[in-house]
Design a protein around this motif. Structure first.
Motif, PDB file in Angstrom:
ATOM      1  N   MET A   1      27.548  10.255  42.260  1.00  0.00           N
ATOM      2  CA  MET A   1      26.428  10.208  41.309  1.00  0.00           C
ATOM      3  C   MET A   1      25.191  10.261  42.238  1.00  0.00           C
ATOM      4  N   THR A   2      24.130  10.993  42.000  1.00  0.00           N
ATOM      5  CA  THR A   2      22.846  11.297  42.507  1.00  0.00           C
ATOM      6  C   THR A   2      22.007  10.125  41.940  1.00  0.00           C
ATOM      7  N   ASP A   3      21.111   9.968  43.180  1.00  0.00           N
ATOM      8  CA  ASP A   3      20.156   8.925  42.977  1.00  0.00           C
ATOM      9  C   ASP A   3      18.770   9.734  42.106  1.00  0.00           C
ATOM     10  N   LEU A   4      18.533   9.430  41.035  1.00  0.00           N
ATOM     11  CA  LEU A   4      17.300  10.030  40.434  1.00  0.00           C
ATOM     12  C   LEU A   4      16.175   9.934  40.925  1.00  0.00           C
ATOM     13  N   PRO A   5      15.274  10.875  41.155  1.00  0.00           N
ATOM     14  CA  PRO A   5      14.006  10.201  41.762  1.00  0.00           C
ATOM     15  C   PRO A   5      12.939  10.147  40.560  1.00  0.00           C
ATOM     16  N   SER A   6      11.865   9.331  40.844  1.00  0.00           N
ATOM     17  CA  SER A   6      10.887   9.352  39.714  1.00  0.00           C
ATOM     18  C   SER A   6       9.979  10.424  39.764  1.00  0.00           C
ATOM     19  N   PRO A   7       9.055  10.738  38.737  1.00  0.00           N
ATOM     20  CA  PRO A   7       8.526  11.814  38.965  1.00  0.00           C
ATOM     21  C   PRO A   7       7.556  11.807  40.081  1.00  0.00           C
ATOM     22  N   GLU A   8       7.207  10.617  40.462  1.00  0.00           N
ATOM     23  CA  GLU A   8       6.310  10.466  41.653  1.00  0.00           C
ATOM     24  C   GLU A   8       6.942  11.008  42.944  1.00  0.00           C
ATOM     25  N   GLU A   9       8.270  10.505  43.047  1.00  0.00           N
ATOM     26  CA  GLU A   9       9.000  10.851  44.129  1.00  0.00           C
ATOM     27  C   GLU A   9       9.188  12.411  44.298  1.00  0.00           C
ATOM     28  N   VAL A  10       9.509  13.165  43.097  1.00  0.00           N
ATOM     29  CA  VAL A  10       9.921  14.437  43.137  1.00  0.00           C
ATOM     30  C   VAL A  10       8.420  15.236  43.562  1.00  0.00           C
ATOM     31  N   GLU A  11       7.247  14.890  43.132  1.00  0.00           N
ATOM     32  CA  GLU A  11       6.044  15.397  43.815  1.00  0.00           C
ATOM     33  C   GLU A  11       5.729  14.989  44.987  1.00  0.00           C
ATOM     34  N   ALA A  12       6.058  13.773  45.581  1.00  0.00           N
ATOM     35  CA  ALA A  12       5.854  13.509  46.829  1.00  0.00           C
ATOM     36  C   ALA A  12       6.758  14.346  47.848  1.00  0.00           C
ATOM     37  N   ALA A  13       8.006  14.924  47.480  1.00  0.00           N
ATOM     38  CA  ALA A  13       8.920  15.685  48.190  1.00  0.00           C
ATOM     39  C   ALA A  13       8.394  17.269  48.371  1.00  0.00           C
ATOM     40  N   ARG A  14       7.494  17.688  47.852  1.00  0.00           N
ATOM     41  CA  ARG A  14       6.907  19.107  47.910  1.00  0.00           C
ATOM     42  C   ARG A  14       6.708  19.113  49.267  1.00  0.00           C
ATOM     43  N   ALA A  27      20.353  17.270  46.413  1.00  0.00           N
ATOM     44  CA  ALA A  27      20.552  15.856  46.516  1.00  0.00           C
ATOM     45  C   ALA A  27      20.121  15.221  45.298  1.00  0.00           C
ATOM     46  N   TRP A  28      19.273  15.923  44.433  1.00  0.00           N
ATOM     47  CA  TRP A  28      19.134  15.427  42.982  1.00  0.00           C
ATOM     48  C   TRP A  28      19.877  16.122  41.876  1.00  0.00           C
ATOM     49  N   GLY A  29      20.803  16.844  42.572  1.00  0.00           N
ATOM     50  CA  GLY A  29      21.719  17.501  41.398  1.00  0.00           C
ATOM     51  C   GLY A  29      21.015  18.732  40.831  1.00  0.00           C
ATOM     52  N   VAL A  30      20.052  19.430  41.376  1.00  0.00           N
ATOM     53  CA  VAL A  30      19.377  20.648  40.795  1.00  0.00           C
ATOM     54  C   VAL A  30      20.115  21.763  41.688  1.00  0.00           C
ATOM     55  N   ARG A  31      20.617  22.766  40.961  1.00  0.00           N
ATOM     56  CA  ARG A  31      21.299  23.961  41.707  1.00  0.00           C
ATOM     57  C   ARG A  31      20.285  24.835  42.218  1.00  0.00           C
ATOM     58  N   TRP A  32      20.588  25.624  43.106  1.00  0.00           N
ATOM     59  CA  TRP A  32      19.551  26.679  43.632  1.00  0.00           C
ATOM     60  C   TRP A  32      20.166  28.196  42.996  1.00  0.00           C
ATOM     61  N   PRO A  33      19.022  28.790  42.957  1.00  0.00           N
ATOM     62  CA  PRO A  33      17.547  28.589  42.716  1.00  0.00           C
ATOM     63  C   PRO A  33      17.395  27.474  41.482  1.00  0.00           C
ATOM     64  N   TRP A  38      13.345  22.662  35.417  1.00  0.00           N
ATOM     65  CA  TRP A  38      14.232  21.575  36.142  1.00  0.00           C
ATOM     66  C   TRP A  38      13.599  20.087  36.240  1.00  0.00           C
ATOM     67  N   LYS A  39      12.201  20.331  36.613  1.00  0.00           N
ATOM     68  CA  LYS A  39      11.488  19.074  36.845  1.00  0.00           C
ATOM     69  C   LYS A  39      11.544  18.160  35.656  1.00  0.00           C
ATOM     70  N   ASP A  40      11.244  18.859  34.480  1.00  0.00           N
ATOM     71  CA  ASP A  40      11.366  18.193  33.096  1.00  0.00           C
ATOM     72  C   ASP A  40      12.528  17.513  32.741  1.00  0.00           C
ATOM     73  N   GLU A  41      13.689  18.206  32.973  1.00  0.00           N
ATOM     74  CA  GLU A  41      15.067  17.814  32.660  1.00  0.00           C
ATOM     75  C   GLU A  41      15.229  16.751  33.706  1.00  0.00           C
ATOM     76  N   LEU A  42      15.085  16.762  35.217  1.00  0.00           N
ATOM     77  CA  LEU A  42      14.997  15.437  35.905  1.00  0.00           C
ATOM     78  C   LEU A  42      14.353  14.337  35.494  1.00  0.00           C
ATOM     79  N   THR A  43      13.121  14.456  35.105  1.00  0.00           N
ATOM     80  CA  THR A  43      12.284  13.496  34.430  1.00  0.00           C
ATOM     81  C   THR A  43      12.867  12.565  33.209  1.00  0.00           C
ATOM     82  N   GLU A  44      13.583  13.581  32.581  1.00  0.00           N
ATOM     83  CA  GLU A  44      14.089  13.018  31.275  1.00  0.00           C
ATOM     84  C   GLU A  44      15.471  12.358  31.617  1.00  0.00           C
ATOM     85  N   ARG A  45      16.257  12.798  32.522  1.00  0.00           N
ATOM     86  CA  ARG A  45      17.190  12.176  33.043  1.00  0.00           C
ATOM     87  C   ARG A  45      16.939  10.688  33.678  1.00  0.00           C
TER      88      ARG A  45
END
Length: 81
Positions: A1-14, A27-33, A38-45
Motif C-alpha cells: 500500500m502506498t502512503d497517500l500524500p496530502s494536497p500540501e505534500e503534493v505541491e511541496a514535492a514540485r 511512490a504515490w501510485g501514479v503511473r507514468w506519464p 491525477w492530482k485531483d484523483e490523488l486528493t480524492e483518495r
C-alpha cells in the motif's frame, strides 16, 4: 500500500522545473506519464482515507484522589439458599 500524500505534500514535492519526478509519482501510485486529473484523483483518495469528522479527544487521566466504588453483590451459593 502506498502512503497517500496530502494536497500540501503534493505541491511541496514540485521540482524547480514546476513538475514532479517519476519516482515520486510512482511512490504515490501514479503511473507514468501521469494521466490528466491525477492530482485531483490523488486528493480524492487522500480525503477518502481520512476519518470523518474531527479526531477523537485524548482520554483525560483520572484525578489523583479518584477512587472507584466497588459494588459487592450477594450471590446465592450452590445450596439454593
Amino acid at each position: 500500500m502506498t502512503d497517500l500524500p496530502s494536497p500540501e505534500e503534493v505541491e511541496a514535492a514540485r521540482t524547480p522545473a514546476d513538475g514532479w519526478k517519476r519516482d515520486q509519482l510512482a511512490a504515490w501510485g501514479v503511473r507514468w506519464p501521469p494521466p490528466k486529473g491525477w492530482k485531483d484523483e490523488l486528493t480524492e483518495r487522500w480525503k477518502a482515507a481520512r476519518p470523518a469528522g474531527p479526531p477523537a479527544p485524548s482520554p483525560t487521566p483520572a484525578p489523583a484522589d479518584f477512587t472507584q466504588d466497588t459494588l459487592d453483590f450477594d450471590w446465592p451459593d450452590d445450596s439454593g439458599t
